[in-house]
Write a protein that holds these residues in place. Structure first.
Motif: not given
Length: 96
Positions: A55-72
């Motif tokens: 991920c990056s410490d700058t930007g506009t879209v939160f960094c996420t991780w998806t498992v199946g249909t759940t996004t964390h």
């Protein structure tokens, strides 16, 4: 010969300064800091998962991780005085 060196020295120096400045400003355009993103295990961020994504410490879209249909949402590790290392630093998606 001395006259040639004196007359050519200033333009060569200005040209070298211009090229150096071009490289310096180009390097400053992208201060992207890449960090590992961790999933918070508990609500306070005291426990972190294994690294899930870059991920990056700058930007506009939160960094996420998806498992199946759940996004964390992923967070970076940071040190908090009197607490220790926690996963609470906001991270964002890396944009090209």
């Amino acid at each position: 010969m001395k006259k040639f060196l004196k007359s050519a020295g200033l333009p060569i120096g200005v040209f070298a300064l211009a090229i150096g400045s071009a490289f310096a400003t180009n390097a400053m355009k992208s201060p992207l800091a890449i960090e590992l993103g961790y999933q918070k295990i508990d609500e306070d961020g005291f426990e972190c998962s294994v690294p899930r994504a870059m991920c990056s410490d700058t930007g506009t879209v939160f960094c996420t991780w998806t498992v199946g249909t759940t996004t964390h949402r992923l967070y970076g590790k940071q040190t908090v005085p009197d607490v220790g290392t926690v996963c609470t630093k906001t991270l964002y998606q890396i944009t090209p």
